[in-house]
Design an enzyme around this catalytic site. Sequence first.
Site, PDB file in Angstrom:
ATOM      1  N   ASN A  83       0.728  -1.170  -0.021  1.00  0.00           N
ATOM      2  CA  ASN A  83       0.030  -0.064   0.047  1.00  0.00           C
ATOM      3  C   ASN A  83       0.924   1.127  -0.118  1.00  0.00           C
ATOM      4  OD1 ASN A  83      -1.513   2.311   1.104  1.00  0.00           O
ATOM      5  ND2 ASN A  83      -3.154   0.910   1.741  1.00  0.00           N
ATOM      6  N   ASP A 138      -0.183   4.536   0.202  1.00  0.00           N
ATOM      7  CA  ASP A 138      -0.579   5.691   0.470  1.00  0.00           C
ATOM      8  C   ASP A 138       0.062   6.650   1.153  1.00  0.00           C
ATOM      9  OD1 ASP A 138      -3.390   4.662  -0.218  1.00  0.00           O
ATOM     10  OD2 ASP A 138      -3.872   4.336   1.856  1.00  0.00           O
ATOM     11  N   HIS A 139       1.029   6.166   1.815  1.00  0.00           N
ATOM     12  CA  HIS A 139       1.728   7.238   2.684  1.00  0.00           C
ATOM     13  C   HIS A 139       2.836   7.970   2.010  1.00  0.00           C
ATOM     14  CE1 HIS A 139      -1.013   6.740   5.908  1.00  0.00           C
ATOM     15  NE2 HIS A 139      -0.708   5.247   5.761  1.00  0.00           N
ATOM     16  N   HIS A 173      -5.611   3.689  -1.039  1.00  0.00           N
ATOM     17  CA  HIS A 173      -7.254   3.870  -0.673  1.00  0.00           C
ATOM     18  C   HIS A 173      -7.415   5.460  -1.194  1.00  0.00           C
ATOM     19  CE1 HIS A 173      -9.731   4.290   3.305  1.00  0.00           C
ATOM     20  NE2 HIS A 173     -10.365   4.621   2.101  1.00  0.00           N
ATOM     21  N   ARG A 205      -9.742   8.041  -0.414  1.00  0.00           N
ATOM     22  CA  ARG A 205     -10.256   8.457   0.596  1.00  0.00           C
ATOM     23  C   ARG A 205     -11.330   9.493   0.024  1.00  0.00           C
ATOM     24  NH1 ARG A 205      -8.680   6.534   5.854  1.00  0.00           N
ATOM     25  NH2 ARG A 205     -10.413   7.942   6.609  1.00  0.00           N
ATOM     26  N   ARG A 229      -7.017  12.849   1.334  1.00  0.00           N
ATOM     27  CA  ARG A 229      -5.749  13.062   2.279  1.00  0.00           C
ATOM     28  C   ARG A 229      -4.581  12.930   1.728  1.00  0.00           C
ATOM     29  NH1 ARG A 229      -7.245   9.688   7.555  1.00  0.00           N
ATOM     30  NH2 ARG A 229      -9.074  10.901   7.690  1.00  0.00           N
ATOM     31  N   HIS A 230      -4.622  11.714   1.018  1.00  0.00           N
ATOM     32  CA  HIS A 230      -3.254  11.209   0.558  1.00  0.00           C
ATOM     33  C   HIS A 230      -3.148  10.875  -1.026  1.00  0.00           C
ATOM     34  CE1 HIS A 230      -4.985   7.443   1.803  1.00  0.00           C
ATOM     35  NE2 HIS A 230      -4.720   7.642   3.058  1.00  0.00           N
ATOM     36  N   GLU A 257      -8.763   0.540  -2.421  1.00  0.00           N
ATOM     37  CA  GLU A 257      -9.635   0.399  -1.500  1.00  0.00           C
ATOM     38  C   GLU A 257     -10.384   1.533  -1.368  1.00  0.00           C
ATOM     39  OE1 GLU A 257      -7.254   0.668   2.065  1.00  0.00           O
ATOM     40  OE2 GLU A 257      -6.178  -1.149   1.533  1.00  0.00           O
ATOM     41  N   THR A 259      -8.220   3.538   8.922  1.00  0.00           N
ATOM     42  CA  THR A 259      -9.367   2.628   8.910  1.00  0.00           C
ATOM     43  C   THR A 259      -9.256   1.916  10.203  1.00  0.00           C
ATOM     44  OG1 THR A 259      -8.961   2.399   6.645  1.00  0.00           O
ATOM     45  CG2 THR A 259     -10.759   1.034   7.227  1.00  0.00           C
ATOM     46  N   GLU A 300     -10.775  -9.635   3.472  1.00  0.00           N
ATOM     47  CA  GLU A 300      -9.454  -9.243   4.074  1.00  0.00           C
ATOM     48  C   GLU A 300      -9.671  -9.122   5.464  1.00  0.00           C
ATOM     49  OE1 GLU A 300      -7.189  -6.171   2.108  1.00  0.00           O
ATOM     50  OE2 GLU A 300      -6.069  -5.685   4.301  1.00  0.00           O
ATOM     51  N   HIS A 351      -3.396  -4.484   8.254  1.00  0.00           N
ATOM     52  CA  HIS A 351      -3.674  -3.383   8.885  1.00  0.00           C
ATOM     53  C   HIS A 351      -2.609  -3.422  10.018  1.00  0.00           C
ATOM     54  CE1 HIS A 351      -5.165   0.353  10.199  1.00  0.00           C
ATOM     55  NE2 HIS A 351      -5.922   0.414   9.149  1.00  0.00           N
ATOM     56  N   GLY A 356       1.057  -1.356   4.424  1.00  0.00           N
ATOM     57  CA  GLY A 356       1.421  -0.006   3.822  1.00  0.00           C
ATOM     58  C   GLY A 356       2.300   0.595   4.828  1.00  0.00           C
TER      59      GLY A 356
HETATM   60  N1  PXP Z   1      -5.621  -3.098   4.293  1.00  0.00           N
HETATM   61  C1  PXP Z   1      -6.555  -2.408   4.464  1.00  0.00           C
HETATM   62  C2  PXP Z   1      -8.082  -2.622   3.820  1.00  0.00           C
HETATM   63  C3  PXP Z   1      -6.332  -0.863   4.761  1.00  0.00           C
HETATM   64  O1  PXP Z   1      -7.260  -0.293   4.787  1.00  0.00           O
HETATM   65  C4  PXP Z   1      -5.162  -0.512   5.246  1.00  0.00           C
HETATM   66  C5  PXP Z   1      -4.806   0.846   5.324  1.00  0.00           C
HETATM   67  O2  PXP Z   1      -5.082   1.743   4.164  1.00  0.00           O
HETATM   68  C6  PXP Z   1      -4.114  -1.508   5.050  1.00  0.00           C
HETATM   69  C7  PXP Z   1      -4.343  -3.195   4.731  1.00  0.00           C
HETATM   70  C8  PXP Z   1      -2.526  -1.301   5.266  1.00  0.00           C
HETATM   71  O3  PXP Z   1      -2.427  -0.958   6.547  1.00  0.00           O
HETATM   72  P1  PXP Z   1      -1.034  -0.393   7.015  1.00  0.00           P
HETATM   73  O4  PXP Z   1      -0.861   0.753   6.408  1.00  0.00           O
HETATM   74  O5  PXP Z   1      -1.470  -0.284   8.685  1.00  0.00           O
HETATM   75  O6  PXP Z   1      -0.303  -1.467   6.710  1.00  0.00           O
END
Ligand code: PXP
Length: 236
Positions: free
Chosen positions: A7, A9-10, A43, A45, A49-50, A70, A101, A152, A189, A211
């Site tokens: 992931n 996103d960050h 994701h 959103r 935000r990202h 996502e 999330t 998931e 997550h 992520g």
């Molecule tokens: N899976 C889902 C469904 C998520 O929403 C997220 C966070 O966006 C992740 C996995 C990854 O989580 P993390 O960034 O904590 O590894």
Amino acid sequence: MIRLGVNVDHVATIREARKTNYPDPVRAAILAELAGCNSIVVHLREDRRHIQERDVRILKEVVQTRLNLEMAATDKMVKFARELKPDQVTLVPERREELTTEGGLNVVNQRELLQTVVNLLQDTEGIDVSLFIDPDPEQIKAAHKIKARIIELHTGRYCESSSPIDELQKLEEAVKLSHRLGLQVSAGHGLNYQNVKAVAKISGIEELNIGHSIVARAVLVGMERAVREMIALINP
Ligand code: PXP
């Protein structure tokens, strides 16, 4: 082999902190693929935000593994996904004020809405649909009832728990039940380089989506090394 979805996103979080055009999550995705990951996760959103729509559109063109989008189960997002056709949509709950999330979808309480959204997406050629849920038997049975094929499991509780063994057991039981119902199981997550091994050992989890910890490590050691180290941990 357990598949790894990265992931990114960050990477976009760092970009959006200054509203620059770098670092680009698309470049990070390409490096993650070069390091051997099996899919790219983003994701989109509601508050943007990202990840931005631009990122998802470019990722759709350049990702060579699979693109897992996502998103919340809203009309706008369903329309966006049906046009873009990512390889997979993972439906997640979304609250504006949350840092990330915070829990899984409540499939039991939102059965009608989710049934409609799952149908619409699964009827769109090329989209697999996954539901992000807590390792709760009632949620798993509800996911099965609305004909989801992939779930998931939310690993957040395990990652934050002071008694992780109990949470691991819940995850194990959730995987067994999901298999009995014919569901494919991913998890994710809060997983990081310290806590991931125990989850990767649970038989029947086919994919982990990770992520924050990978991007955080990539800041220090580079994306490719961060992804390779994670792949080595989950497939010892
Ligand atoms: N899976 C889902 C469904 C998520 O929403 C997220 C966070 O966006 C992740 C996995 C990854 O989580 P993390 O960034 O904590 O590894």
